[in-house]
Design a protein around this motif. Sequence first.
Motif, short mmCIF file in Angstrom:
data_model
loop_
_atom_site.label_atom_id
_atom_site.label_comp_id
_atom_site.label_asym_id
_atom_site.label_seq_id
_atom_site.Cartn_x
_atom_site.Cartn_y
_atom_site.Cartn_z
N ALA A 191 18.15 -8.57 0.86
CA ALA A 191 17.21 -9.68 0.89
C ALA A 191 17.87 -10.99 0.49
CB ALA A 191 16.02 -9.39 -0.03
N GLY A 192 19.15 -10.92 0.05
CA GLY A 192 19.88 -12.13 -0.30
C GLY A 192 19.85 -12.49 -1.78
N PHE A 193 19.46 -11.55 -2.66
CA PHE A 193 19.33 -11.85 -4.09
C PHE A 193 20.39 -11.11 -4.91
CE2 PHE A 193 15.19 -12.89 -2.43
CZ PHE A 193 14.76 -13.97 -3.20
N ALA A 227 18.68 -14.01 -16.72
CA ALA A 227 18.41 -15.07 -15.75
C ALA A 227 17.50 -14.56 -14.63
CB ALA A 227 19.71 -15.59 -15.15
N GLY A 228 17.46 -13.20 -14.46
CA GLY A 228 16.58 -12.60 -13.48
C GLY A 228 17.16 -12.59 -12.08
N ARG A 229 16.27 -12.40 -11.11
CA ARG A 229 16.69 -12.37 -9.70
C ARG A 229 16.89 -13.80 -9.20
NH1 ARG A 229 15.99 -8.38 -6.01
NH2 ARG A 229 14.81 -9.71 -4.56
N VAL A 286 22.05 -22.76 -10.80
CA VAL A 286 20.79 -22.05 -11.04
C VAL A 286 20.92 -21.14 -12.26
CG1 VAL A 286 19.18 -20.35 -10.11
CG2 VAL A 286 20.07 -22.17 -8.63
N ILE A 287 22.02 -20.37 -12.34
CA ILE A 287 22.21 -19.46 -13.48
C ILE A 287 22.33 -20.26 -14.78
CG2 ILE A 287 23.76 -17.75 -14.49
CD1 ILE A 287 24.49 -16.88 -11.65
N THR A 288 23.06 -21.35 -14.73
CA THR A 288 23.21 -22.19 -15.93
C THR A 288 21.87 -22.70 -16.40
OG1 THR A 288 25.42 -22.88 -15.24
CG2 THR A 288 24.30 -24.27 -16.85
#
Length: 382
Positions: free
Chosen positions: A121-123, A129-131, A145-147
């Motif tokens: 699915a591209g994740f 930090a989650g999906r 995004v992770i930061t």
Amino acid sequence: MKIQSKRWAKSVAIVLVASTVASCGVLPRSGPNKSEIFAGSVQQSGDAFVVSVNDRVTRATAVQPTLGFSDEFKNAGLVGSDTIRPGDTLGLTIWENVDDGLLAGEGVNQTVLQEVQVDGAGFIFVPYAGRIRAAGNTPEAIRRVITSKLDEQTPDPQVEVRRLAGDGASVSLIGSVGGQGVYPIERPTRTLSTMLANAGGVTIQPEIAQVTVIRGNMRSKVWFQDLFNHPNFDIALRDGDRILVEEDTRAFTALGATGGQARLPFPSPTISAVEALAQVGGLNTNTADPTGVFVMRNEPAEIANQVLGRTDLIGAQRVVYVLDLTQPNGLFMARDFAIRDEDTLYVTEAPFTQWSKVISALTGTLGAVGSVSTAGDTLSGN
């Protein structure tokens, strides 16, 4: 008595020669003459429309295949060279500015996450930090995004994202290119022209090269030279694009009193009647009738109706276009009249040519008769 017999034999021979030539019906020639072509017109119970070429006709028949990319292709933006795809494997390194962080153990401020695979699915999943959506993003975008996610839970986190496996975005090139194969979309090769250059360019004449791009269920084609003549055709590439380079397959046939008879490919996207004649060496100066240059084609109904000033024709129509090169503007008409795919260009022989053939036949045959007569005299003792 012998003299009368000899004269009688010569008279019979001459009559036989004349009868033979007369009974030939059709002397050797390259095809029908002008009157025979006109006899096949609709006006004379034939099945073809015979039309003299003028300015109106050249405008109505100047229809050529238009190639170009659709808006879906032209409006696509550039793809980054490092775009992540499903199935890629990433490596993450996270530094935390505390001794006892979320991910790192006591006394260690660095955490390495090896082989984080992007799912179908591209994740990807990152602890705390989650999906996170990875496919379609660059490693830099994923890092941000992770930061942002971790910054809410640990002070001043530093994140590094690397692609460990996966080819990234790529396209395939086949056909008349210097090197067929699969090529990655990199920063210098994100457009069609630069990707073709990276593959060694086209290996056929640029004037007749056509480039087809297949993207999913969409397909679009463009002339190779239009990539440079029209910058908006130099489209941005997408992952999975298939690019085919092939030679223009259109052709016309030249017959009759020309310098040569052949089926010839188009040397450029457009070609006029004058250029088509030049392709076969022009008119044969010994036999051609410049008033009888014909172009024969099956014309679509919409064009045939326009040419003939009608509205009732349905389906393709047989149309014979007539060019008279002896008219004051004859060569201009031939220069402006466009040849199309599967056209037949035919040049009739001049009437003088047939007379020459008759005279040659009579002269040659009478010479043979003279030889026969001489032989007869010898056998009779005279």
